[in-house]
Design a protein around this motif. Structure first.
Motif, short mmCIF file in Angstrom:
data_model
loop_
_atom_site.label_atom_id
_atom_site.label_comp_id
_atom_site.label_asym_id
_atom_site.label_seq_id
_atom_site.Cartn_x
_atom_site.Cartn_y
_atom_site.Cartn_z
N ALA A 161 -38.30 19.53 -12.61
CA ALA A 161 -36.95 19.74 -12.12
C ALA A 161 -36.53 18.59 -11.21
O ALA A 161 -37.31 18.06 -10.43
CB ALA A 161 -36.87 21.05 -11.34
N SER A 162 -35.29 18.22 -11.31
CA SER A 162 -34.71 17.20 -10.44
C SER A 162 -33.30 17.63 -10.07
O SER A 162 -32.67 18.41 -10.80
CB SER A 162 -34.71 15.84 -11.14
OG SER A 162 -33.95 15.89 -12.33
N ARG A 218 -35.20 16.00 -6.44
CA ARG A 218 -36.37 16.47 -5.70
C ARG A 218 -35.99 17.41 -4.55
O ARG A 218 -36.78 18.27 -4.17
CB ARG A 218 -37.17 15.29 -5.16
CG ARG A 218 -37.88 14.51 -6.25
CD ARG A 218 -38.75 13.42 -5.64
NE ARG A 218 -39.77 13.95 -4.76
CZ ARG A 218 -40.95 14.39 -5.17
NH1 ARG A 218 -41.24 14.40 -6.46
NH2 ARG A 218 -41.83 14.86 -4.30
N LYS A 243 -41.62 21.91 -8.05
CA LYS A 243 -40.65 21.30 -8.96
C LYS A 243 -41.18 21.13 -10.37
O LYS A 243 -40.41 20.78 -11.27
CB LYS A 243 -40.21 19.93 -8.42
CG LYS A 243 -39.60 19.98 -7.04
CD LYS A 243 -38.35 20.86 -7.03
CE LYS A 243 -37.62 20.77 -5.71
NZ LYS A 243 -38.41 21.39 -4.61
#
Length: 116
Positions: A24-25, A27, A76
Protein backbone atom coordinates in the motif's frame (compact mmCIF):
# COMPACT_ATOMS: atom_id res chain seq x y z
CA UNK A 1 -5.67 8.33 -2.42
CA UNK A 2 -4.45 4.86 -1.48
CA UNK A 3 -2.86 2.65 -4.12
CA UNK A 4 -2.53 -1.11 -3.68
CA UNK A 5 0.04 -2.87 -5.84
CA UNK A 6 -0.19 -6.66 -6.10
CA UNK A 7 2.32 -9.22 -7.31
CA UNK A 8 2.95 -12.95 -7.26
CA UNK A 9 0.21 -14.55 -9.29
CA UNK A 10 0.82 -17.15 -11.95
CA UNK A 11 0.29 -20.72 -13.12
CA UNK A 12 0.91 -23.60 -10.74
CA UNK A 13 0.11 -27.31 -10.72
CA UNK A 14 -2.35 -28.78 -8.21
CA UNK A 15 -0.63 -29.25 -4.87
CA UNK A 16 1.78 -26.43 -5.55
CA UNK A 17 2.32 -23.11 -3.76
CA UNK A 18 2.24 -19.43 -4.58
CA UNK A 19 2.81 -16.30 -2.53
CA UNK A 20 0.89 -13.11 -3.28
CA UNK A 21 2.06 -9.74 -2.03
CA UNK A 22 0.30 -6.37 -1.80
CA UNK A 23 1.99 -3.08 -0.97
CA UNK A 24 0.00 0.00 0.00
CA UNK A 25 1.10 3.54 -0.73
CA UNK A 26 1.70 6.30 0.19
CA UNK A 27 3.68 5.29 3.26
CA UNK A 28 1.99 7.78 5.59
CA UNK A 29 -1.52 6.40 5.03
CA UNK A 30 -3.19 5.00 8.15
CA UNK A 31 -4.88 1.74 7.24
CA UNK A 32 -7.26 -0.49 9.15
CA UNK A 33 -7.99 -4.07 8.12
CA UNK A 34 -6.46 -5.48 4.95
CA UNK A 35 -7.23 -8.66 3.11
CA UNK A 36 -7.48 -10.75 -0.01
CA UNK A 37 -10.56 -11.54 -2.05
CA UNK A 38 -10.97 -13.56 -5.22
CA UNK A 39 -13.32 -13.78 -8.18
CA UNK A 40 -13.62 -16.79 -10.43
CA UNK A 41 -15.31 -16.57 -13.87
CA UNK A 42 -19.07 -16.41 -13.51
CA UNK A 43 -18.93 -16.03 -9.75
CA UNK A 44 -19.15 -13.16 -7.30
CA UNK A 45 -16.10 -11.79 -5.55
CA UNK A 46 -15.56 -13.64 -2.27
CA UNK A 47 -13.48 -13.23 0.84
CA UNK A 48 -10.31 -15.29 1.11
CA UNK A 49 -8.62 -13.91 4.23
CA UNK A 50 -8.38 -10.73 6.27
CA UNK A 51 -5.98 -9.38 8.88
CA UNK A 52 -6.41 -6.50 11.31
CA UNK A 53 -3.86 -4.04 12.60
CA UNK A 54 -3.47 -6.26 15.67
CA UNK A 55 -2.79 -9.22 13.33
CA UNK A 56 -6.07 -10.95 14.04
CA UNK A 57 -6.84 -13.16 11.05
CA UNK A 58 -9.96 -14.59 9.44
CA UNK A 59 -10.12 -17.19 6.67
CA UNK A 60 -12.75 -18.58 4.36
CA UNK A 61 -13.58 -22.16 5.27
CA UNK A 62 -12.25 -23.64 2.04
CA UNK A 63 -8.77 -22.09 2.44
CA UNK A 64 -8.34 -22.40 6.21
CA UNK A 65 -5.31 -24.57 6.91
CA UNK A 66 -3.89 -24.11 3.40
CA UNK A 67 -3.51 -20.32 3.14
CA UNK A 68 -1.75 -17.96 5.54
CA UNK A 69 -2.14 -14.19 5.57
CA UNK A 70 0.53 -11.97 7.09
CA UNK A 71 1.11 -8.26 7.46
CA UNK A 72 4.34 -6.30 7.95
CA UNK A 73 6.30 -3.26 6.80
CA UNK A 74 4.53 -1.00 9.30
CA UNK A 75 1.28 -2.60 8.22
CA UNK A 76 1.61 -1.50 4.61
CA UNK A 77 2.35 -4.94 3.11
CA UNK A 78 0.06 -7.94 3.24
CA UNK A 79 1.05 -11.33 1.87
CA UNK A 80 -0.97 -14.44 1.16
CA UNK A 81 0.93 -17.72 1.25
CA UNK A 82 -1.08 -20.33 -0.62
CA UNK A 83 -0.16 -24.00 -0.20
CA UNK A 84 -1.69 -27.20 -1.52
CA UNK A 85 -3.45 -25.27 -4.25
CA UNK A 86 -6.46 -26.81 -5.95
CA UNK A 87 -8.01 -26.15 -9.37
CA UNK A 88 -10.98 -24.53 -7.61
CA UNK A 89 -8.60 -21.86 -6.26
CA UNK A 90 -8.25 -20.53 -9.80
CA UNK A 91 -9.40 -16.90 -9.80
CA UNK A 92 -8.32 -13.30 -9.95
CA UNK A 93 -7.11 -12.35 -6.48
CA UNK A 94 -7.65 -8.80 -5.23
CA UNK A 95 -6.00 -6.98 -2.36
CA UNK A 96 -8.31 -4.90 -0.18
CA UNK A 97 -7.66 -2.19 2.39
CA UNK A 98 -9.91 -0.07 4.53
CA UNK A 99 -9.23 3.18 6.36
CA UNK A 100 -10.59 4.25 9.72
CA UNK A 101 -12.51 7.01 7.95
CA UNK A 102 -14.63 4.47 6.07
CA UNK A 103 -12.93 4.37 2.69
CA UNK A 104 -12.24 1.09 0.91
CA UNK A 105 -9.60 0.43 -1.75
CA UNK A 106 -8.89 -2.42 -4.16
CA UNK A 107 -5.86 -3.53 -6.08
CA UNK A 108 -5.94 -4.21 -9.80
CA UNK A 109 -6.04 -7.98 -9.33
CA UNK A 110 -3.58 -10.78 -10.04
CA UNK A 111 -4.45 -14.02 -11.84
CA UNK A 112 -3.89 -17.34 -10.10
CA UNK A 113 -4.35 -20.44 -12.24
CA UNK A 114 -4.10 -23.95 -10.81
CA UNK A 115 -3.90 -26.52 -13.57
CA UNK A 116 -1.90 -29.52 -14.67
Amino acid sequence: QVQLTESGGGLVEPGGSLRLSCVASPRHVNLGPMGWYRQAPGRQRELVATITTTRRTNYADDVDGRFTISRYNAGKTVDLQMNNLKPEDTAVYYCNARTYTGFEYWGQGTQVTVSS
